[in-house]
Design a protein around this motif. Structure first.
Motif, mmCIF file in Angstrom:
data_model
loop_
_atom_site.group_PDB
_atom_site.id
_atom_site.type_symbol
_atom_site.label_atom_id
_atom_site.label_comp_id
_atom_site.label_asym_id
_atom_site.label_seq_id
_atom_site.Cartn_x
_atom_site.Cartn_y
_atom_site.Cartn_z
ATOM 1 N N UNK A 123 -33.257 9.757 -0.363
ATOM 2 C CA UNK A 123 -32.177 8.824 -1.161
ATOM 3 C C UNK A 123 -30.672 9.234 -0.966
ATOM 4 N N UNK A 124 -29.772 8.379 -0.534
ATOM 5 C CA UNK A 124 -28.366 8.824 -0.749
ATOM 6 C C UNK A 124 -27.875 7.898 -1.932
ATOM 7 N N UNK A 125 -26.671 8.584 -2.360
ATOM 8 C CA UNK A 125 -26.271 7.975 -3.603
ATOM 9 C C UNK A 125 -25.871 6.457 -3.206
ATOM 10 N N UNK A 126 -26.335 5.451 -4.181
ATOM 11 C CA UNK A 126 -26.073 4.036 -4.174
ATOM 12 C C UNK A 126 -27.118 3.122 -3.152
ATOM 13 N N UNK A 127 -28.054 3.668 -2.771
ATOM 14 C CA UNK A 127 -29.210 3.204 -2.084
ATOM 15 C C UNK A 127 -30.545 3.396 -2.683
ATOM 16 N N UNK A 128 -31.542 2.516 -2.088
ATOM 17 C CA UNK A 128 -32.697 2.851 -2.343
ATOM 18 C C UNK A 128 -33.348 3.858 -1.455
ATOM 19 N N UNK A 129 -34.400 4.719 -1.990
ATOM 20 C CA UNK A 129 -35.005 5.733 -1.249
ATOM 21 C C UNK A 129 -35.970 5.269 -0.337
ATOM 22 N N UNK A 130 -36.138 6.115 0.781
ATOM 23 C CA UNK A 130 -36.852 5.503 1.954
ATOM 24 C C UNK A 130 -37.869 6.681 1.691
ATOM 25 N N UNK A 131 -39.162 6.517 2.476
ATOM 26 C CA UNK A 131 -40.277 7.290 2.825
ATOM 27 C C UNK A 131 -39.948 8.277 3.714
ATOM 28 N N UNK A 132 -39.772 9.795 3.259
ATOM 29 C CA UNK A 132 -39.377 10.685 4.278
ATOM 30 C C UNK A 132 -40.418 11.075 5.244
ATOM 31 N N UNK A 133 -41.747 10.534 5.206
ATOM 32 C CA UNK A 133 -42.577 10.640 6.093
ATOM 33 C C UNK A 133 -42.526 9.729 7.437
ATOM 34 N N UNK A 135 -28.270 8.642 7.337
ATOM 35 C CA UNK A 135 -28.144 9.877 6.645
ATOM 36 C C UNK A 135 -27.229 10.601 7.594
ATOM 37 N N UNK A 136 -25.917 10.625 7.579
ATOM 38 C CA UNK A 136 -25.041 11.219 8.525
ATOM 39 C C UNK A 136 -24.656 12.857 7.993
ATOM 40 N N UNK A 137 -23.976 13.229 9.034
ATOM 41 C CA UNK A 137 -23.589 14.673 8.647
ATOM 42 C C UNK A 137 -22.781 14.583 7.448
ATOM 43 N N UNK A 138 -22.967 15.579 6.529
ATOM 44 C CA UNK A 138 -22.166 15.696 5.309
ATOM 45 C C UNK A 138 -22.747 15.004 4.410
ATOM 46 N N UNK A 139 -23.806 14.008 4.494
ATOM 47 C CA UNK A 139 -24.081 12.823 3.449
ATOM 48 C C UNK A 139 -25.150 13.799 2.514
ATOM 49 N N UNK A 140 -24.742 13.611 1.226
ATOM 50 C CA UNK A 140 -25.513 14.232 0.185
ATOM 51 C C UNK A 140 -26.669 13.368 0.061
ATOM 52 N N UNK A 141 -27.854 13.981 -0.134
ATOM 53 C CA UNK A 141 -29.316 13.278 -0.280
ATOM 54 C C UNK A 141 -29.939 13.941 -1.556
ATOM 55 N N UNK A 142 -31.038 13.098 -1.986
ATOM 56 C CA UNK A 142 -31.868 13.759 -2.768
ATOM 57 C C UNK A 142 -33.078 13.418 -2.416
ATOM 58 N N UNK A 143 -33.961 14.302 -2.689
ATOM 59 C CA UNK A 143 -35.453 14.687 -2.186
ATOM 60 C C UNK A 143 -36.082 14.349 -3.375
ATOM 61 N N UNK A 144 -37.317 13.546 -3.333
ATOM 62 C CA UNK A 144 -37.932 13.536 -4.783
ATOM 63 C C UNK A 144 -39.499 13.177 -4.492
ATOM 64 N N UNK A 145 -40.094 13.563 -5.449
ATOM 65 C CA UNK A 145 -41.716 13.104 -5.625
ATOM 66 C C UNK A 145 -42.010 12.465 -6.892
ATOM 67 N N UNK A 146 -42.734 11.478 -7.043
ATOM 68 C CA UNK A 146 -42.969 10.474 -8.283
ATOM 69 C C UNK A 146 -44.034 11.520 -8.838
ATOM 70 N N UNK A 147 -43.816 11.576 -10.152
ATOM 71 C CA UNK A 147 -44.526 12.246 -11.163
ATOM 72 C C UNK A 147 -45.903 11.726 -11.241
ATOM 73 N N UNK A 148 -46.155 10.678 -10.907
ATOM 74 C CA UNK A 148 -47.748 10.074 -10.895
ATOM 75 C C UNK A 148 -48.575 10.926 -9.742
#
Length: 97
Positions: A36-46, A56-69
């Motif tokens: 996910x990048x700030x202000x957007x919905x996450x996408x499936x990284x697979x 996701x451009x050069x210098x873009x901050x992203x957040x990687x995540x895995x659902x607790x479930x």
């Protein structure tokens, strides 16, 4: 939810080869990782298509995540965090090119 923040280092961002390298690494973990990048919905990284079209451009901050479930006895939070850190470090390295 375990997360890891990273900055995309590839000069062309996550397009073509850098995206393919990243998606392959995510797939190899066997985990349902989102990116996910700030202000957007996450996408499936697979999904190569979702990663490439999310801009996701050069210098873009992203957040990687895995659902607790997804976390269970076989997959501890520590293992999930370790996998996310490795993926984040891949994004931050020039090796993601």
């Amino acid at each position: 939810m375990p997360t890891y923040k990273a900055v995309v280092a590839a000069p062309i961002g996550l397009h073509a080869r850098p995206a393919a390298v990243f998606v392959r690494a995510v797939t190899d973990t066997g985990l349902p990782v989102t990116i996910t990048k700030p202000g957007t919905c996450g996408v499936d990284a697979r999904s190569l298509l979702q990663v490439m079209t999310a801009d996701f451009h050069h210098g873009c901050e992203v957040e990687l995540g895995i659902e607790d479930s997804v976390l269970s006895g076989a997959l501890s939070e520590a293992k999930a965090e370790k996998a996310l850190r490795a993926l984040g470090e891949l994004l931050e390295s020039q090796g993601a090119e």
